[in-house]
Design a protein around this motif. Structure first.
Motif, PDB file in Angstrom:
ATOM      1  N   TYR A  88     -27.865 -83.743  51.104  1.00 48.35           N
ATOM      2  CA  TYR A  88     -28.819 -84.628  51.803  1.00 48.35           C
ATOM      3  C   TYR A  88     -27.908 -84.995  53.248  1.00 48.35           C
ATOM      4  O   TYR A  88     -26.816 -85.734  53.017  1.00 48.35           O
ATOM      5  N   PRO A  89     -28.181 -84.854  54.532  1.00 50.10           N
ATOM      6  CA  PRO A  89     -27.403 -85.114  55.637  1.00 50.10           C
ATOM      7  C   PRO A  89     -27.569 -86.416  56.200  1.00 50.10           C
ATOM      8  O   PRO A  89     -28.515 -86.738  57.190  1.00 50.10           O
ATOM      9  N   HIS A  90     -26.767 -87.134  56.025  1.00 52.67           N
ATOM     10  CA  HIS A  90     -26.802 -88.942  56.374  1.00 52.67           C
ATOM     11  C   HIS A  90     -26.037 -88.679  57.513  1.00 52.67           C
ATOM     12  O   HIS A  90     -25.029 -88.197  57.864  1.00 52.67           O
ATOM     13  N   SER A  91     -26.736 -89.180  58.670  1.00 53.49           N
ATOM     14  CA  SER A  91     -26.107 -89.522  60.003  1.00 53.49           C
ATOM     15  C   SER A  91     -26.371 -90.938  60.561  1.00 53.49           C
ATOM     16  O   SER A  91     -27.030 -91.798  59.910  1.00 53.49           O
ATOM     17  N   LEU A  92     -25.419 -91.441  61.507  1.00 52.18           N
ATOM     18  CA  LEU A  92     -25.355 -92.649  62.150  1.00 52.18           C
ATOM     19  C   LEU A  92     -26.096 -92.433  63.466  1.00 52.18           C
ATOM     20  O   LEU A  92     -25.730 -91.637  64.192  1.00 52.18           O
ATOM     21  N   LEU A  93     -27.084 -93.423  63.723  1.00 47.91           N
ATOM     22  CA  LEU A  93     -27.825 -93.327  65.161  1.00 47.91           C
ATOM     23  C   LEU A  93     -27.530 -94.603  65.778  1.00 47.91           C
ATOM     24  O   LEU A  93     -27.365 -95.718  65.227  1.00 47.91           O
ATOM     25  N   TRP A  94     -27.266 -94.373  67.318  1.00 46.61           N
ATOM     26  CA  TRP A  94     -27.244 -95.631  67.954  1.00 46.61           C
ATOM     27  C   TRP A  94     -27.400 -95.339  69.611  1.00 46.61           C
ATOM     28  O   TRP A  94     -27.670 -94.320  69.616  1.00 46.61           O
ATOM     29  N   HIS A  95     -27.716 -96.375  70.277  1.00 48.45           N
ATOM     30  CA  HIS A  95     -28.050 -96.512  71.453  1.00 48.45           C
ATOM     31  C   HIS A  95     -26.780 -96.005  72.462  1.00 48.45           C
ATOM     32  O   HIS A  95     -25.612 -96.578  72.220  1.00 48.45           O
ATOM     33  N   ARG A  96     -26.893 -94.934  73.267  1.00 44.21           N
ATOM     34  CA  ARG A  96     -25.542 -94.624  73.987  1.00 44.21           C
ATOM     35  C   ARG A  96     -25.115 -95.597  74.731  1.00 44.21           C
ATOM     36  O   ARG A  96     -23.857 -95.609  75.165  1.00 44.21           O
ATOM     37  N   ASP A  97     -25.831 -96.776  75.163  1.00 39.93           N
ATOM     38  CA  ASP A  97     -25.410 -97.869  76.028  1.00 39.93           C
ATOM     39  C   ASP A  97     -24.988 -98.972  75.336  1.00 39.93           C
ATOM     40  O   ASP A  97     -24.626-100.065  75.691  1.00 39.93           O
ATOM     41  N   ASN A  98     -24.861 -98.937  74.064  1.00 41.08           N
ATOM     42  CA  ASN A  98     -24.728 -99.904  73.085  1.00 41.08           C
ATOM     43  C   ASN A  98     -23.200-100.463  73.217  1.00 41.08           C
ATOM     44  O   ASN A  98     -22.094 -99.541  73.038  1.00 41.08           O
ATOM     45  N   ALA A  99     -22.953-101.689  73.636  1.00 42.07           N
ATOM     46  CA  ALA A  99     -21.611-101.720  73.927  1.00 42.07           C
ATOM     47  C   ALA A  99     -20.773-102.899  72.833  1.00 42.07           C
ATOM     48  O   ALA A  99     -19.774-103.560  72.913  1.00 42.07           O
ATOM     49  N   HIS A 100     -21.518-103.017  71.606  1.00 43.49           N
ATOM     50  CA  HIS A 100     -21.021-103.773  70.677  1.00 43.49           C
ATOM     51  C   HIS A 100     -19.562-103.302  70.286  1.00 43.49           C
ATOM     52  O   HIS A 100     -19.569-102.161  69.788  1.00 43.49           O
TER      53      HIS A 100
END
Length: 318
Positions: free
Chosen positions: A268-280
């Motif tokens: 099962y392919p787990h991936s991490l998703l995030w917003h390209r502009d997230n600066a944390h």
């Protein structure tokens, strides 16, 4: 209520003089007087009594002071919550016993200095909306599904291929097998009441069934993992799939067996998703940690759907 007037009131109460409060706030004494008068009109009370030595709180002023301090503390907390360098990193792991939960626990052990908020969101659309709005910083997902590409402002990285295992009770026909080929599961009843149409895991199992001729039953109410384990333990004709890194606990007398599935091994392919502009800043640390701990994807002898995606957005190949 204007927070500037509240802040001025607290400064004047602490200083005991409007002049000292003006110096602390870097405004004129006249500005302090106007702000206090404005606050008094809003509250319809007198907060200070002028004396020869300065300004003294009235009874109403004394009553209001602790609440004014709390208002300012709440405002400071609200500002800090949207400053990425100060607030916790918020990550969606879908479920508490999932492989993603294990990855985040490992990250926390490696970086205990990073404050975390862990949330569990069921639907991918809910998670995507939360990522895009900034309500969360990242989400663990299968990245895509047929005909549902990610929005262009969402980035992804594949972080874990989790092998599926067959879970059986002690009386199941395959209970004594050291491993079982995927094609050898054809004709066996695999019960998974947690599959919900329209979810990414439903799309995954639809492809698995279509390619290998399996029988997966999602019938009946989903009473949770404990009820599923009880039923599989007591029913020789039923088995279920379980992720190899999914953490479940059951009574010893259940006699449940975890059996590796091979030729090919479904992952099962787990991936991490995030917003390209997230600066944390902690998001970059999390991504680096996952990249360093991730094994090779689509290794020989494994299977994942064609719509699963590698880091960088390339479709998977087996």
């Amino acid at each position: 209520m204007d927070l500037d007037t509240v802040r001025t009131f607290v400064a004047a109460a602490d200083a005991g003089q409007f002049q000292e409060a003006a110096a602390e706030l870097a405004v004129t004494q006249q500005a302090v007087s106007k702000r206090i008068a404005s606050l008094e009109r809003a509250l319809d009370v007198r907060l200070f009594t002028r004396t020869a030595r300065g300004a003294k709180l009235t009874i109403d002023g004394q009553a209001f002071l602790p609440h004014a301090r709390e208002l300012l503390r709440a405002a400071d907390r609200a500002v800090a919550s949207v400053h990425t360098a100060r607030r916790p990193l918020r990550v969606d792991i879908i479920a508490s016993r999932s492989a993603a939960s294990g990855l985040m626990r490992a990250f926390h052990r490696a970086h205990p200095e990073i404050e975390l908020d862990v949330v569990m969101l069921f639907e991918i659309e809910t998670a995507l909306s939360a990522v895009r709005s900034g309500a969360i910083d990242a989400s663990f997902r299968a990245v895509g599904a047929p005909g549902r590409p990610l929005p262009p402002d969402i980035a992804s990285a594949r972080v874990l291929d989790e092998p599926l295992q067959l879970l059986t009770g002690p009386a199941h026909a395959l209970a004594s097998a050291r491993s079982v080929p995927l094609a050898g599961l054809a004709g066996h009843r695999i019960w998974m009441p947690g599959i919900v149409p329209g979810t990414e895991w439903a799309a995954y199992y639809d492809d698995l069934v279509a390619e290998f001729g399996l029988t997966i039953e999602a019938t009946g109410p989903n009473f949770g993992s404990d009820a599923l384990l009880d039923t599989v333990a007591d029913t020789p004709a039923l088995a279920t799939f379980m992720g190899g890194r999914t953490r479940l606990v059951w009574p010893a007398d259940h006699g449940l067996r975890r059996i590796p599935v091979t030729d090919p091994m479904p992952v099962y392919p787990h991936s991490l998703l995030w917003h390209r502009d997230n600066a944390h800043p902690a998001l970059a640390t999390l991504r680096a940690f996952l990249a360093a701990t991730a094994a090779d994807h689509d290794a020989p002898g494994t299977w994942s759907p064609d719509w699963a995606m590698l880091r960088g957005g390339a479709p998977s190949r087996r």
